[in-house]
Design an enzyme around this catalytic site. Structure first.
Site, PDB file in Angstrom:
ATOM      1  N   GLU A 101       1.522 -11.652   6.109  1.00 33.72           N
ATOM      2  CA  GLU A 101       0.442 -10.907   6.773  1.00 33.72           C
ATOM      3  C   GLU A 101       0.728 -10.927   8.278  1.00 33.72           C
ATOM      4  O   GLU A 101       0.488 -11.914   8.964  1.00 33.72           O
ATOM      5  CB  GLU A 101      -0.912 -11.546   6.482  1.00 33.72           C
ATOM      6  CG  GLU A 101      -1.358 -11.447   5.033  1.00 33.72           C
ATOM      7  CD  GLU A 101      -1.988 -10.090   4.688  1.00 33.72           C
ATOM      8  OE1 GLU A 101      -1.927  -9.168   5.530  1.00 33.72           O
ATOM      9  OE2 GLU A 101      -2.529  -9.975   3.575  1.00 33.72           O
ATOM     10  N   GLU A 137      -2.392   0.322   7.836  1.00 32.66           N
ATOM     11  CA  GLU A 137      -1.478  -0.735   7.400  1.00 32.66           C
ATOM     12  C   GLU A 137      -0.241  -0.167   6.719  1.00 32.66           C
ATOM     13  O   GLU A 137       0.884  -0.644   6.948  1.00 32.66           O
ATOM     14  CB  GLU A 137      -2.201  -1.689   6.452  1.00 32.66           C
ATOM     15  CG  GLU A 137      -1.336  -2.828   5.930  1.00 32.66           C
ATOM     16  CD  GLU A 137      -2.063  -3.735   4.961  1.00 32.66           C
ATOM     17  OE1 GLU A 137      -1.444  -4.713   4.502  1.00 32.66           O
ATOM     18  OE2 GLU A 137      -3.243  -3.462   4.657  1.00 32.66           O
ATOM     19  N   HIS A 187       0.832  -1.204   0.000  1.00 31.49           N
ATOM     20  CA  HIS A 187       0.000   0.000   0.000  1.00 31.49           C
ATOM     21  C   HIS A 187       0.877   1.269   0.000  1.00 31.49           C
ATOM     22  O   HIS A 187       1.942   1.265  -0.574  1.00 31.49           O
ATOM     23  CB  HIS A 187      -0.987  -0.041   1.173  1.00 31.49           C
ATOM     24  CG  HIS A 187      -1.748  -1.326   1.229  1.00 31.49           C
ATOM     25  ND1 HIS A 187      -2.790  -1.614   0.364  1.00 31.49           N
ATOM     26  CD2 HIS A 187      -1.580  -2.442   2.000  1.00 31.49           C
ATOM     27  CE1 HIS A 187      -3.246  -2.829   0.617  1.00 31.49           C
ATOM     28  NE2 HIS A 187      -2.527  -3.360   1.605  1.00 31.49           N
ATOM     29  N   HIS A 243       2.758  -7.092   4.721  1.00 30.98           N
ATOM     30  CA  HIS A 243       1.387  -6.614   4.906  1.00 30.98           C
ATOM     31  C   HIS A 243       0.904  -6.884   6.327  1.00 30.98           C
ATOM     32  O   HIS A 243       1.534  -7.595   7.100  1.00 30.98           O
ATOM     33  CB  HIS A 243       0.452  -7.324   3.922  1.00 30.98           C
ATOM     34  CG  HIS A 243       0.587  -6.866   2.517  1.00 30.98           C
ATOM     35  ND1 HIS A 243      -0.302  -6.005   1.916  1.00 30.98           N
ATOM     36  CD2 HIS A 243       1.533  -7.146   1.575  1.00 30.98           C
ATOM     37  CE1 HIS A 243       0.085  -5.769   0.670  1.00 30.98           C
ATOM     38  NE2 HIS A 243       1.192  -6.458   0.435  1.00 30.98           N
TER      39      HIS A 243
END
Length: 263
Positions: free
Chosen positions: A144, A23, A9, A78
């Site tokens: 993640e 995030e 992102h 992430h």
């Protein structure tokens, strides 16, 4: 080993949000720590990051960069989110890959090392058709690191010590997977190329940004000299004096009055 390190992102895309966190900020912090640990502690490692600040970059730009770079590995960082009820760590490789593939072998190693240090529930090793896993031409993995909308996971994400542990887990996995050698092997002399020492961290960060724009990897190291705090920009570390001097000239060619210290 040439690593393409991708904090997910960024910029106009905050990613998942929750508990006062975004995030894009959490994963950038972790990725910068991964970079600094790698280039500060291991030989023959180069790290190219998809972003080093809060900038917008498309998925295609990320994979195109990695492919043009000829990276040996694509690692995307992430955090997760799911209605506040889910928690833990999981990672992904592309859904078409066999468990016996080289990508899966690398992932098995990284997964084991990350789980040792992150203090999160292990949600397992998974597969998905994510763009960065599908379009990268080298082995690729996406991690993640907890659920940002879970109060317990988010509390950890607010702790620098936890983010450092997560980074160390990733780095330990990369070191095992790619047989990285620690700088100096823990013995003898180490020649560090220093590209400036500053009282202001902002000035040191500006120097790092300048060097990165010239294709020279560097990071800021906080040191105490005669009771005063300085921010030193390290642009390389070598066990061989000749290699250090050669790199010193590369740094000086940018107009910076760099020097070597021996430790």
């Amino acid at each position: 080993m040439k690593l393409y390190l991708d904090p997910g992102h960024g910029g106009t895309d905050p990613g998942a949000t929750g508990n006062g966190l975004q995030e894009k900020d959490v994963v950038l912090d972790i990725a910068l720590r991964i970079r600094d640990l790698l280039i500060g502690n291991y030989e023959n490692v180069s790290v190219h990051m998809s972003r080093t600040g809060d900038t917008t970059k498309s998925l295609a730009q990320r994979t195109n960069e990695a492919n043009l770079l000829g990276a040996d590995y694509f690692l995307s960082i992430h955090c997760n989110a799911f209605n506040g009820s889910a928690d833990g760590y999981e990672d992904f490789i592309h859904s078409n890959l066999l468990d016996s593939s080289q990508t899966a072998v690398y992932r098995d190693i990284l997964h084991a090392e990350i789980i040792k240090l992150n203090g999160l529930r292990n949600r397992g090793k998974k597969k998905a058709n994510f763009h960065v896993l599908r379009e990268s031409s080298m082995p690729a993995m996406l991690t993640e690191n907890g659920f940002i909308d879970h109060s317990g996971n988010a509390a950890l994400m607010k702790q620098n010590a936890w983010k450092q542990q997560v980074a160390e887990g990733h780095v330990n996995g990369l070191a095992r997977a790619f047989n990285l050698q620690e700088i100096n092997g823990g013995t003898g002399q180490l020649y560090k190329v220093i590209a400036g020492s500053f009282k202001s961290k902002a000035n040191a960060d500006d120097r790092v940004s300048f060097l990165n724009s010239k294709g020279i990897q560097s990071f800021v190291e906080q040191v105490t000299i005669s009771g005063e705090t300085w921010y030193r920009v390290q642009a390389g570390a070598f066990t061989n004096r000749t290699n250090a001097e050669n790199h010193l000239q590369v740094v000086r060619n940018t107009g910076i009055d760099a020097f070597i210290i021996v430790q």
